[in-house]
Structure formats: C-alpha cells, structure tokens
Design a protein around this motif. Structure first.
Motif, PDB file in Angstrom:
ATOM      1  N   HIS A 479       0.838  -1.213   0.000  1.00 31.77           N
ATOM      2  CA  HIS A 479       0.000   0.000   0.000  1.00 31.77           C
ATOM      3  C   HIS A 479       0.867   1.254   0.000  1.00 31.77           C
ATOM      4  O   HIS A 479       0.622   2.197   0.744  1.00 31.77           O
ATOM      5  N   VAL A 549       4.058   7.619  -0.221  1.00 38.96           N
ATOM      6  CA  VAL A 549       2.755   7.829   0.378  1.00 38.96           C
ATOM      7  C   VAL A 549       2.113   6.472   0.634  1.00 38.96           C
ATOM      8  O   VAL A 549       2.296   5.524  -0.127  1.00 38.96           O
ATOM      9  N   TRP A 551      -1.541   4.245   1.766  1.00 34.88           N
ATOM     10  CA  TRP A 551      -2.993   4.223   1.942  1.00 34.88           C
ATOM     11  C   TRP A 551      -3.334   3.018   2.799  1.00 34.88           C
ATOM     12  O   TRP A 551      -2.498   2.123   2.990  1.00 34.88           O
ATOM     13  N   VAL A 559     -10.174   4.983  -3.663  1.00 36.09           N
ATOM     14  CA  VAL A 559      -9.338   5.644  -2.653  1.00 36.09           C
ATOM     15  C   VAL A 559      -7.876   5.639  -3.099  1.00 36.09           C
ATOM     16  O   VAL A 559      -7.166   6.640  -2.977  1.00 36.09           O
ATOM     17  N   GLN A 560      -7.426   4.509  -3.630  1.00 34.18           N
ATOM     18  CA  GLN A 560      -6.045   4.426  -4.095  1.00 34.18           C
ATOM     19  C   GLN A 560      -5.783   5.418  -5.234  1.00 34.18           C
ATOM     20  O   GLN A 560      -4.746   6.086  -5.267  1.00 34.18           O
ATOM     21  N   GLU A 562      -7.346   8.225  -5.868  1.00 37.05           N
ATOM     22  CA  GLU A 562      -7.328   9.585  -5.334  1.00 37.05           C
ATOM     23  C   GLU A 562      -6.020   9.866  -4.610  1.00 37.05           C
ATOM     24  O   GLU A 562      -5.417  10.940  -4.773  1.00 37.05           O
ATOM     25  N   THR A 563      -5.570   8.895  -3.808  1.00 39.36           N
ATOM     26  CA  THR A 563      -4.314   9.066  -3.076  1.00 39.36           C
ATOM     27  C   THR A 563      -3.144   9.236  -4.038  1.00 39.36           C
ATOM     28  O   THR A 563      -2.284  10.111  -3.848  1.00 39.36           O
ATOM     29  N   ARG A 564      -3.131   8.431  -5.070  1.00 38.67           N
ATOM     30  CA  ARG A 564      -2.033   8.496  -6.037  1.00 38.67           C
ATOM     31  C   ARG A 564      -2.080   9.795  -6.837  1.00 38.67           C
ATOM     32  O   ARG A 564      -1.044  10.386  -7.152  1.00 38.67           O
ATOM     33  N   ASN A 566      -3.264  12.666  -5.798  1.00 37.66           N
ATOM     34  CA  ASN A 566      -2.799  13.733  -4.910  1.00 37.66           C
ATOM     35  C   ASN A 566      -1.283  13.670  -4.726  1.00 37.66           C
ATOM     36  O   ASN A 566      -0.622  14.703  -4.582  1.00 37.66           O
ATOM     37  N   PHE A 567      -0.749  12.473  -4.725  1.00 40.32           N
ATOM     38  CA  PHE A 567       0.691  12.307  -4.579  1.00 40.32           C
ATOM     39  C   PHE A 567       1.429  12.842  -5.810  1.00 40.32           C
ATOM     40  O   PHE A 567       2.340  13.665  -5.693  1.00 40.32           O
TER      41      PHE A 567
END
Length: 650
Positions: A479, A549, A551, A559-560, A562-564, A566-567
């Motif tokens: 993750h 980063v 998750w 979610v992944q 979105e996290t990626r 933003n990263f």
C-alpha cells in the motif's frame, strides 16, 4: 552454438502431433539442446556459446520454423494467422481465441530443453485453498514475506506487489482467490543464449507480451505483465576476472570483471573483495546489478567518487529484438551500447553479461545515528528538529566534494518525525577524518539540545563495511507509492532556493509521507564521465530524494486512485516546482510521473527513442515508463496503474 538435433525433433513433434516421447527420448533432446560447438571467442561465457543459428532453423519444416525465425530472415510461407498476430492492436491475451494452444506451448518447451519453460504458480499459492494449499508453508512465507532473498529466487515473484495487482499476497484467509494478475503466464528459466533467442522470437511471432525478470527488484513493476512470457535471467551467475583488460575505445587498461546478468550486489562485492578490488554497484544487497540497475544508470555508495555504475561498463553481450546475439561496446553496435548504459532495462534487448571496470579496494568509515522529536526526555522540540535538518542540508556540497554518500531518512513516529542516518558513508576516510566532517553539524545539533551517540566504525575494506552498514531493504509493500527527485545544484546557490527545497521536503514529511534520501554527486571528478545515456540530471545534483505515500491496507480502487493522484500532482508537483527542469531516477520513481521522458531521461530521450525505433520497430520490449512506452497502455479493470491488464497500442 546450440546443437540442432533438439529443434529437428521438435519439428517432427510439431508436424505429426505425436504423444509425449518416452523419458529416454526426452533426455536425448535435452542433451542435444545443450550441445556446444566451440566458438573462437574467449570472452564469451560457456552459456553464451550455446546459440540459435540460421542453420538450426533451416533444419525445421516451415510451419515450425515460423515460430522461431529471426526477424531479419526472409520467410515467405509464414501463415497469415501469425502475420495478423504481430500487427494486432493488443498483445495476445490468455482469454483471446488466438492465444497459443497447449500444443504450441509444449513445442516451445520441447525446443527450449532442460524443462526451462515454467508455468507460473504464484509464490503465495500455499496460503489459498486448492492444490497448492499448505498451512505450514504459508506461515513460513508470511514470516519472511518482506525479505528480498525470498522473492529473488522465484521465477515470477515481483517485489512491487502494487504493480502486480495484489492478486495473490500472503493471507490468513485461505478462502480468498489467488490469481495471476500481472504475473507472467510462463517464464523461461534461462541457462543459455539460445533459450533467450527462442523466447524472443516466439513472443514476437506469436504477438505475445514479453517481459524480463532478473530479481524482480524494481519499484515500478517492470518485471511483470499479465499474460506475458518472461525471460528469467537470474541464474546466469558466471564471473570472469581480467587482471588487465584493455579497451582502446575508452582508453582503459586495468582490472575488470565480466559478470553474468544474474550476478547480484552481494556476490560481486564479495568476489571483488577477495581480489583486493571494488566495483561500482548498489547499496541494496539483492539488486541484480547487471540487469535493470546498471542499464538504468545505477547510483552507488561510490558515486560521489566514481560516478554512476553505467559509467564503468566496458562491454555488453545482448540478444536484440530480432533474436540476434551481439556484442555492444565502444567499437561495435555503438548506438546500442550508448543506450544500454543509462537508457533503461527491458527496452533495447536482453543483456546476458556485462564487463565492468574494477578499482583498488579502500578503507571506509561509516556512521549511524538518529534523533527524534520528543527525544532526550522530551526536550527535542519540533522547531529544533527541523532547524537541525535544515542545517544539515547546508553541508551537501562540501560533503559530496569529499566523496560522501549519506543514506538518510525522515520517518514519522508516534512522538513526531525521526531523522535516521543509516549510514553516513565515508569511503577512503579515517575515523578522525569522518568525525571532522561531521563535527560542524553535530555542534549545531548540540546547540539545539539535540544530543545522541553516533556509532562510527572504521573498516579496512569496502565489502565488510558495506555488509555491516546498509540495511536489507524490506520489499513487497502492498500500500505504498514512491516518487523521486534529483534536486539540482542550483538549489544550493542561494539561501532562498535552499530554503524552498527544504520546505518542500518538510511539507511532505508533515503531511505524513516518508522521506528517503541520499547525499550524492555522480559527476565523476576523476576525469569526467563517458558519453552514455545516463540522465544528465544526475550530473547536476547533490541530493537524490524519495518520498512515499501510504494508503490503508485493503483500500478501494477509488481511494487508491485519489491518493495516487494527490501524490503525483500534489506532493511530487511541489518538488517539481522548486526544481524546474531537473529530473528523477527512473529506477526509484513514480509510475504516473508526467512528462516522464524529460524527468527520467532528460535531453537523452530523443536519441534513445530513435535507437529504440531502429532496433525494435515491432515493440517486442515494453516496460511502463520505458523509452517508447508512450505508444502503449496497460488496460486494467480497476483503472489502477499496474501490469494487471491487456497491453494495447494507444
């Protein structure tokens, strides 16, 4: 050169569709496949003298020969079906009607010999109900899962499971499904050049996705691909030492090693040590240094003295996309030689061995230490912590000028961020020298009430120092996404620019990201650097810095994503904003890096792309973010960036 008897028997097997021969016949075929005709070239390893030739192919009937022909061979009777495969908009996938039949796969297996063709069984299969379920084996795997030594010896295991698709990890719930995901469908356990040639020719002719695995030690999952045929080079371990190697092309006359593609850092460092020498290789123990590492440039604990690992390559033996086996050096196949020294692995060919320079062994002093917000009985404040880190960055130019390679981290803990040095690496320096280099910064830290007891040890030789000082990196992180930046020397030219660089890194840490970084200056002070494809950004940096980063484990694809996002376009963009025009290390990178051509290859990219198109016009070799990969995409079911999907032209 490979004996042709095995191919001839395979041809008869193919034509008459006979049942599997008796064991004695199998042994005969495998023995024939290993037959070697002496070649008048003492620089080849024995496994490199076992080659596929036109004479061998001419012994086959036309239908069988069509499966394994070199791409530069004029074959007029190849079936229309095979022609359509090579021009398809997507690589053939296991669910496609045109996927090779078991009969054709058996033919490949037969021709390869030595039971070299391996159908993939994921390493974690014992953790799932089914024919491989074994609770005890699963427990053993689970306890050792992040150890790279476990994964490197498996034909298809990838040390970056995020890019495999997380379809078969160790689990405590055996009722879950274990699927191949981005694991290749088959792998060829290579023991000679002929097997590589056969695999490349077969994949090209059949329209298959082809991948190359050495150890699987790649941050971007380049060694995997759904439905692929994999060339597994891990067991090419031969080593040959040259006390005096002369290369007129670069003016070198000194010690060198010729190393099989499967040789790893812990192996060559020991081999060199036993001869009173050292080579420029990586800090990670299990990295396959003669594979993607050196082809991607390869930073090293010796980089601030000797530059990048790719700077010390004298010659390579390579199987190219047309299936031919060639030597690339300063005098022959010079474009290929230039590209393979920094232009990335899994792109221009399958390297079977590399000849590299060696240097006299050296003493090393290494120091490890750490300090944490809340440490010293709670007296280290956040403000003092960050002031201490900022002070440290002032010394990067002077330390790198002394040949220092510092491996440092900023890790978030329950009490606040921790600075970890593991290690401060001082090649050629005495204990007194090293303490003197650290003294000015340590005095500033003490003035900030940041006190600690460094463990500083002097070693008489490189290898024991390296073995004791660098930790075995944990792998198989499920993750995590990582990106990197080569912050340019210009950022140290004024206080304001260095403050901006520091603040960009500090902001990432305060947002919960992990920082892994190096003091490094691979500008080859001793005589300049050779003309090769290493990203020019490496020649203009004092710091290679990564951020990662996380998750939540089991997070949804949404979610992944979105996290990626933003990263890549938040945290990494902040770093790009303070280092315009700089670059990133392609081996430790964000797979979603925008304009990866500039970031990973810099001004070398146009020439690299031209060489790629000339040497591999049918795109036999593909890896994500590799040269020429912009013309292709992996279509995944959940939209996540991985190798778990069909490879199609854009």
């Amino acid at each position: 050169m490979v004996g042709c008897a095995s191919l001839l028997v395979a041809s008869l097997y193919f034509v008459f569709a006979t049942a599997t021969p008796a064991a004695s016949s199998t042994d005969d075929v495998q023995t024939a496949a290993a037959t070697v005709v002496p070649i008048d070239n003492t620089t080849y390893f024995k496994y490199e003298t076992v080659q596929l030739t036109d004479d061998c192919l001419s012994a086959l009937d036309s239908s069988t020969a069509a499966l394994f022909q070199f791409d530069d061979t004029d074959v007029t009777d190849i079936s229309a079906n095979l022609t359509r495969r090579t021009s398809s908009s997507c690589r053939i996938f296991p669910t496609d009607k045109s996927w090779p039949s078991d009969f054709i796969w058996n033919t490949l297996d037969w021709v390869l010999g030595n039971n070299a063709l391996i159908k993939t069984v994921p390493l974690a299969s014992p953790c799932y109900y089914g024919m491989y379920y074994n609770q005890a084996k699963c427990a053993a795997l689970t306890s050792n899962w992040t150890n790279s030594y476990l994964h490197m010896t498996d034909p298809t295991s990838m040390m970056s499971p995020v890019y495999q698709g997380l379809t078969c990890e160790v689990t405590t719930d055996p009722t879950q499904n274990c699927t191949l995901g981005a694991f290749p469908f088959y792998a060829i356990n290579v023991s000679n050049v002929a097997q590589i040639q056969l695999g490349i020719n077969f994949a090209r002719t059949m329209g298959l996705r082809l991948v190359i695995k050495n150890t699987g030690h790649d941050f971007s999952g380049k060694s995997g691909g759904a439905g692929a045929l994999s060339i597994w080079t891990h067991n090419l371990k031969d080593v040959k030492y040259f006390p005096k190697y002369t290369s007129q092309g670069c003016g070198y006359d000194g010690p060198a090693f010729k190393l099989g593609a499967g040789v790893q850092a812990f192996e060559i460092y020991k081999e060199a040590h036993d001869r009173g020498l050292v080579v420029v290789c990586g800090e990670g123990q299990t990295v396959g240094v003669m594979g993607g590492y050196i082809q991607g440039g390869g930073h090293s604990p010796l980089s601030s003295i000797y530059g990048m690992a790719a700077d010390h390559v004298l010659s390579l033996e390579v199987v190219t996309a047309d299936g031919r086996f060639v030597t690339a050096d300063f005098d022959q196949n010079t474009d290929l030689f230039w590209a393979l020294r920094g232009g990335g692995g899994s792109t221009f060919g399958v390297v079977t061995s590399v000849t590299v320079k060696a240097y006299p062994d050296m003493a090393v002093t290494a120091s490890t230490f750490s300090f944490t917000v809340g440490g010293n009985n709670g007296t280290i404040t956040s403000d003092n912590f960050w002031t201490g880190v900022r002070n440290y960055m002032d010394y990067f130019p002077s330390l790198s000028a002394q040949g220092i390679y510092a491996y440092w981290f900023i890790i978030n803990t329950s009490t606040g961020p921790m600075f970890l040095m593991q290690p401060f690496w001082a090649p050629g320096k005495s204990l007194a020298d090293t303490n003197a280099l650290l003294a000015p910064w340590f005095a500033q830290l003490n003035a900030l009430n940041i006190t600690f007891t460094p463990k500083t040890v002097h070693y008489d030789s490189f290898y024991p120092a390296w073995l004791a000082s660098f930790p075995l990196e944990a792998v198989s992180k499920t993750h995590v996404a990582t990106g990197s930046r080569l912050f340019p020397k210009e950022n140290w030219s004024t206080t304001s620019k260095l403050d901006a660089t520091f603040n960009a890194i500090k902001t990432s840490s305060q947002a919960g990201l992990t920082i892994i970084a190096f003091i490094i200056d691979p500008n080859l002070k001793n005589g300049g650097y050779p003309d090769n494809a290493v990203n020019p950004a490496w020649r203009n940096t004092y710091a290679h810095v990564l951020q990662s980063v996380n998750w939540a484990a089991g997070a949804s694809a949404a979610v992944q994503l979105e996290t990626r996002h933003n990263f890549t376009f938040g945290h990494m963009q902040r770093w790009r904003d303070v280092s315009p025009g700089a670059g990133s290390y392609l081996g430790e990178s964000d797979i979603l890096e925008p304009n990866f051509q500039q970031s990973f290859y810099g001004t070398s990219y146009p020439r690299l792309l031209s060489i790629k198109k000339a040497l591999d016009p049918k795109n036999v070799f593909f890896a994500q973010t590799a040269v020429g990969s912009e013309d292709w995409q992996v279509v995944t079911a959940n939209g996540l960036p991985s190798g778990n999907g069909k490879l199609c032209r854009i």
